[in-house]
Design an enzyme around this catalytic site. Structure first.
Site, PDB file in Angstrom:
ATOM      1  N   ASP A 167      39.593  35.910  38.865  1.00 47.83           N
ATOM      2  CA  ASP A 167      40.568  37.163  38.787  1.00 47.83           C
ATOM      3  C   ASP A 167      42.028  36.545  38.879  1.00 47.83           C
ATOM      4  OD1 ASP A 167      41.991  39.196  41.272  1.00 47.83           O
ATOM      5  OD2 ASP A 167      41.044  39.903  39.757  1.00 47.83           O
ATOM      6  N   ILE A 168      43.017  37.098  38.328  1.00 45.94           N
ATOM      7  CA  ILE A 168      44.279  36.560  38.378  1.00 45.94           C
ATOM      8  C   ILE A 168      44.951  36.940  39.438  1.00 45.94           C
ATOM      9  CG2 ILE A 168      46.460  36.645  36.849  1.00 45.94           C
ATOM     10  CD1 ILE A 168      44.884  37.425  34.643  1.00 45.94           C
ATOM     11  N   ASN A 198      52.224  43.028  37.005  1.00 50.12           N
ATOM     12  CA  ASN A 198      52.197  44.284  35.915  1.00 50.12           C
ATOM     13  C   ASN A 198      53.021  45.297  36.401  1.00 50.12           C
ATOM     14  OD1 ASN A 198      50.916  44.993  33.617  1.00 50.12           O
ATOM     15  ND2 ASN A 198      49.516  46.251  34.525  1.00 50.12           N
ATOM     16  N   ASP A 217      49.775  42.765  29.585  1.00 53.81           N
ATOM     17  CA  ASP A 217      48.996  42.494  28.472  1.00 53.81           C
ATOM     18  C   ASP A 217      49.019  41.393  27.727  1.00 53.81           C
ATOM     19  OD1 ASP A 217      48.095  45.201  28.723  1.00 53.81           O
ATOM     20  OD2 ASP A 217      49.127  46.087  27.000  1.00 53.81           O
ATOM     21  N   GLU A 256      41.857  42.653  35.467  1.00 56.51           N
ATOM     22  CA  GLU A 256      42.232  41.155  35.218  1.00 56.51           C
ATOM     23  C   GLU A 256      41.057  40.263  35.671  1.00 56.51           C
ATOM     24  OE1 GLU A 256      43.213  42.538  39.564  1.00 56.51           O
ATOM     25  OE2 GLU A 256      43.499  43.374  37.508  1.00 56.51           O
TER      26      GLU A 256
END
Length: 166
Positions: A66-67, A74, A83, A109
């Site tokens: 997971d980011i 975002n 994106d 993500e």
């Protein structure tokens, strides 16, 4: 000549039809943004891996990554920037895995990597290496959870364990 032209035309129509069917099949299993496998393809791949594990007694592990702080990024930088980050993450993961590994976008993500013939220790070492690669390339952090599949697992249970470890 007319007969040959008719045969060529018929063959061309068949090729075009098969190409369309192949594209439709692929599009249902490929994430349109990142170009890697999607969750549907992942579930199918995990079914195959679990069957192979039962037959050959070879382990495999999965990692969910997971980011960190992606939603804030975002919101701050915009969806287009987010994106682009997702595309770059997919490319970094594809470069960082072995040819036998599978990378899939799990959702949002989150990404999953399936590592055949890899136990928990090897998968953990890989996860740490991927985390460092990610930080070096994007100057961002990545969290991960690793799980080794067992004979009693379904795709959902092994994913759930990796998600809990995340």
């Amino acid at each position: 000549t007319l007969k040959l032209a008719s045969q060529i035309s018929h063959a061309y129509d068949q090729i075009r039809k098969q190409s369309c069917e192949l594209m439709t099949f692929s599009e249902g299993r490929i994430d349109p943004l990142t170009g890697i496998s999607n969750r549907r393809a992942l579930d199918e791949h995990l079914d195959v891996m679990l069957t192979l594990m039962e037959r050959s007694d070879r382990p495999f592990s999965i990692g969910i990554f997971d980011i960190d702080h992606f939603k804030e990024l975002n919101e701050r930088e915009g969806q287009q920037y987010g994106d682009e980050i997702l595309k770059r993450v997919a490319r970094i993961m594809n470069v960082g895995v072995r040819e036998t590994d599978t990378v899939a976008r799990y959702g949002g993500e989150e990404f999953v990597i399936v590592m055949p013939q890899t136990g928990l220790v090897g998968a953990s070492i890989f996860g740490d290496r991927l985390r460092h690669l990610f930080e070096d390339e994007l100057n961002m952090t990545l969290s991960g959870g690793i799980a080794e599949a067992t004979c009693d697992d379904t795709p959902q249970t092994v994913l759930s364990r990796a998600d809990s470890a995340l």
